[in-house]
Design an enzyme around this catalytic site. Structure first.
Site, short mmCIF file in Angstrom:
data_model
loop_
_atom_site.label_atom_id
_atom_site.label_comp_id
_atom_site.label_asym_id
_atom_site.label_seq_id
_atom_site.Cartn_x
_atom_site.Cartn_y
_atom_site.Cartn_z
N THR A 49 0.82 -1.21 0.00
CA THR A 49 0.00 0.00 0.00
C THR A 49 0.86 1.26 0.00
OG1 THR A 49 -0.17 0.05 2.41
CG2 THR A 49 -1.84 -1.21 1.20
N ARG A 108 -7.24 6.61 -6.50
CA ARG A 108 -7.42 8.03 -6.19
C ARG A 108 -6.79 8.34 -4.85
NH1 ARG A 108 -12.87 10.57 -4.04
NH2 ARG A 108 -11.86 9.72 -2.17
N GLY A 109 -7.06 7.49 -3.86
CA GLY A 109 -6.53 7.69 -2.51
C GLY A 109 -7.53 8.36 -1.60
N ASP A 110 -7.38 8.10 -0.31
CA ASP A 110 -8.25 8.72 0.70
C ASP A 110 -7.78 10.12 1.02
OD1 ASP A 110 -9.74 6.37 0.95
OD2 ASP A 110 -8.30 5.55 2.40
N HIS A 152 -19.07 3.12 -2.88
CA HIS A 152 -17.97 3.95 -2.38
C HIS A 152 -18.57 5.13 -1.61
CE1 HIS A 152 -14.65 6.87 -2.45
NE2 HIS A 152 -13.85 5.84 -2.69
N LYS A 168 -11.98 3.18 -15.57
CA LYS A 168 -10.61 2.74 -15.29
C LYS A 168 -10.14 1.74 -16.34
CE LYS A 168 -11.22 3.26 -10.28
NZ LYS A 168 -11.19 2.59 -8.96
N GLN A 179 -12.59 -3.70 -3.03
CA GLN A 179 -12.55 -3.34 -1.62
C GLN A 179 -13.07 -4.53 -0.82
OE1 GLN A 179 -11.42 -2.14 1.01
NE2 GLN A 179 -11.97 0.05 0.85
N GLN A 215 -11.60 -4.43 15.39
CA GLN A 215 -11.42 -4.34 13.94
C GLN A 215 -12.76 -4.15 13.24
OE1 GLN A 215 -10.64 -8.11 12.07
NE2 GLN A 215 -9.27 -7.20 10.56
N HIS A 269 -7.63 -11.94 -3.15
CA HIS A 269 -6.59 -11.02 -2.68
C HIS A 269 -6.78 -10.83 -1.18
CE1 HIS A 269 -3.50 -7.99 -3.21
NE2 HIS A 269 -4.23 -7.09 -2.57
#
Length: 309
Positions: A49, A108-110, A152, A168, A179, A215, A269
């Site tokens: 990551t 994109r990223g947070d 999302h 994409k 995700q 968690q 994954h």
């Protein structure tokens, strides 16, 4: 080797692991312990990551390089749009190419800590399809993208996640990794909708077993992963028994993965959180029972549990 080629040429589903760059000496020890154990599982590839705002950029590149050179693992680097201009991102991509990296997951990223909404960096990219297009056009990497079977947090409408995934792929993504999710019906529905849009790239489910109540109530809430009511009820019933929660989480994830593979998912994954026991137990069970060689008449895993709840 390119991950799209690994998927295309593999006779069996791919199994891959996700790690994050260590920030402390203690976490570095945990990562190396997990790597030593999980390397024996012969993953198809691993991924590393990328911190918000590029905070772990150099560590990501170094970890990916070491995974290839020292551990003999095919590794993919994550890359986000956050906190960098287009030219800075080109520089990072050049560093990755020079390090011998063949695969990049374009994200994109947070938003950086303290910010609620994503805002493009001046001179940077505003979306992952834009980043994907740059990588595909200017660099030799196999580009992957993220996918969201559940909405999302920034989705504008019901079809937004499907259309974004389509964008994409049209920009150059060769595979998608989802995700985390806990109801397989969400994955199957999402993939079917993509296929209806003419998108046929592999969509690899991203799974993470729940191994603690903290968690499930913290991290998963943050990323918006929905825990089906029946599963939530069983977790809550074991709140005072950490070992029982861990056992339930591993069992649930094993059933979830088995159903996905039996119904045609191209692989799994595993989000490892830099630890090995749960992932090792799940993958060992899957390889023993080989659910991808069977086609059940009706789903019988966690999807069914969720439907009954």
């Amino acid at each position: 080797m390119r991950i799209d080629e690994i998927i295309e040429t593999s006779d069996e589903p791919t199994f891959s692991f996700e790690f994050f760059p260590p920030k402390t000496d203690e976490s570095e020890v945990l990562l190396h312990e997990a790597l030593e154990t999980l390397r024996e599982m012969q993953p198809s590839f691993v991924s590393v990551t990328y911190g918000a705002g590029g905070s772990s950029r150099d560590r990501t590149i170094n970890v990916v390089r070491n995974l290839r050179v020292e551990h003999g693992l095919e590794a993919m680097a994550h890359l986000t749009c956050v906190g960098a201009t287009k030219d800075e991102i080109r520089t990072v991509l050049s560093q990755m190419r020079d390090a011998g990296i063949d695969n990049v997951l374009a994200l994109r990223g947070d938003p950086p800590g303290g910010e609620e909404k994503f805002s493009p960096t001046p001179g940077g990219f505003g979306s992952s399809p834009e980043l994907t297009a740059l990588i595909a056009e200017e660099f030799p990497f196999a580009v992957g993208g993220a996918a969201y079977p559940e909405p999302h947090p920034d989705a504008r409408h019901d079809d937004d996640d499907v259309q974004t995934a389509k964008a994409k792929v049209e920009a150059g993504a060769k595979f998608l990794i989802t995700q985390i999710f806990y109801d397989n019906a969400d994955y199957f529905s999402f993939v079917n909708r993509l296929r209806d849009e003419g998108i046929d790239v592999p969509v690899i489910p991203g799974l993470m077993p729940i191994t603690s109540i903290g968690q499930s109530r913290g991290f998963l809430k943050k990323i918006g992963a929905r825990i089906p009511e029946g599963y939530r009820r069983e977790l809550d019933a074991r709140e005072d028994d950490p070992d029982a929660i861990k056992s339930l989480g591993i069992s649930y994830a094993t059933l979830q993965a088995a159903e996905l593979l039996a119904q045609g998912a191209p692989g799994i994954h595993f989000i490892t959180m830099n630890r090995s026991p749960a992932t090792r137990a799940i993958l060992s069970t899957l390889r023993l029972h080989r659910p991808w060689e069977r086609t059940p008449e009706a789903p019988a895993g966690p999807q069914g549990v969720a439907a009954q709840a």
